[in-house]
Design a protein around this motif. Sequence first.
Motif, PDB file in Angstrom:
ATOM      1  N   GLU A   1       0.830  -1.199   0.000  1.00  0.00           N
ATOM      2  CA  GLU A   1       0.000   0.000   0.000  1.00  0.00           C
ATOM      3  C   GLU A   1       0.869   1.256   0.000  1.00  0.00           C
ATOM      4  N   THR A   2       0.488   2.224  -0.788  1.00  0.00           N
ATOM      5  CA  THR A   2       1.145   3.540  -0.755  1.00  0.00           C
ATOM      6  C   THR A   2       0.447   4.388   0.301  1.00  0.00           C
ATOM      7  N   GLN A   3       1.054   5.492   0.682  1.00  0.00           N
ATOM      8  CA  GLN A   3       0.413   6.392   1.645  1.00  0.00           C
ATOM      9  C   GLN A   3      -0.903   6.918   1.077  1.00  0.00           C
ATOM     10  N   GLU A   4      -0.906   7.230  -0.208  1.00  0.00           N
ATOM     11  CA  GLU A   4      -2.129   7.715  -0.860  1.00  0.00           C
ATOM     12  C   GLU A   4      -3.239   6.659  -0.770  1.00  0.00           C
ATOM     13  N   TYR A   5      -2.892   5.390  -0.981  1.00  0.00           N
ATOM     14  CA  TYR A   5      -3.839   4.286  -0.885  1.00  0.00           C
ATOM     15  C   TYR A   5      -4.397   4.194   0.536  1.00  0.00           C
ATOM     16  N   LEU A   6      -3.506   4.274   1.534  1.00  0.00           N
ATOM     17  CA  LEU A   6      -3.930   4.180   2.932  1.00  0.00           C
ATOM     18  C   LEU A   6      -4.778   5.371   3.357  1.00  0.00           C
ATOM     19  N   ASP A   7      -4.523   6.533   2.777  1.00  0.00           N
ATOM     20  CA  ASP A   7      -5.278   7.736   3.128  1.00  0.00           C
ATOM     21  C   ASP A   7      -6.717   7.696   2.628  1.00  0.00           C
ATOM     22  N   ASP A   8      -7.016   6.825   1.672  1.00  0.00           N
ATOM     23  CA  ASP A   8      -8.369   6.694   1.124  1.00  0.00           C
ATOM     24  C   ASP A   8      -9.124   5.626   1.920  1.00  0.00           C
ATOM     25  N   ALA A   9     -10.069   6.058   2.728  1.00  0.00           N
ATOM     26  CA  ALA A   9     -10.815   5.152   3.616  1.00  0.00           C
ATOM     27  C   ALA A   9     -11.542   4.045   2.859  1.00  0.00           C
TER      28      ALA A   9
END
Length: 110
Positions: free
Chosen positions: A58-66
């Motif tokens: 997971e990228t940070q952008e992926y993790l930031d999307d609930a």
Amino acid sequence: MKKQFKLKEEDIRQLITPMGGCVATDKITVHGEPVDYMVREEPLNDIDSGWQFFSGTETQEYLDDAKNSMVFDVNTIANYDPSIIPYLKLPVGSQLERVRGTNHFNIIPG
């Protein structure tokens, strides 16, 4: 859009003693990637185990999307990746990373 999980509800067996909920990303439950990283944080309530499970891709952008993660019963994630089971009783604050190519995890010193 409804998520298409890798395991069907009828395929989930009781593998562990009930311990509450956890968070896991779609990389595990939809894409079928193994758990590569797991962390146990302070539970938010009585039905939260504190566990969070990640594939490590997971990228940070992926993790930031609930939308890319959900709350599951810990037993459900144990069905996706039974190699997590021996580590589930570790205390809050535990962080573990899979030893590449094995079903074993190393504890990351805190």
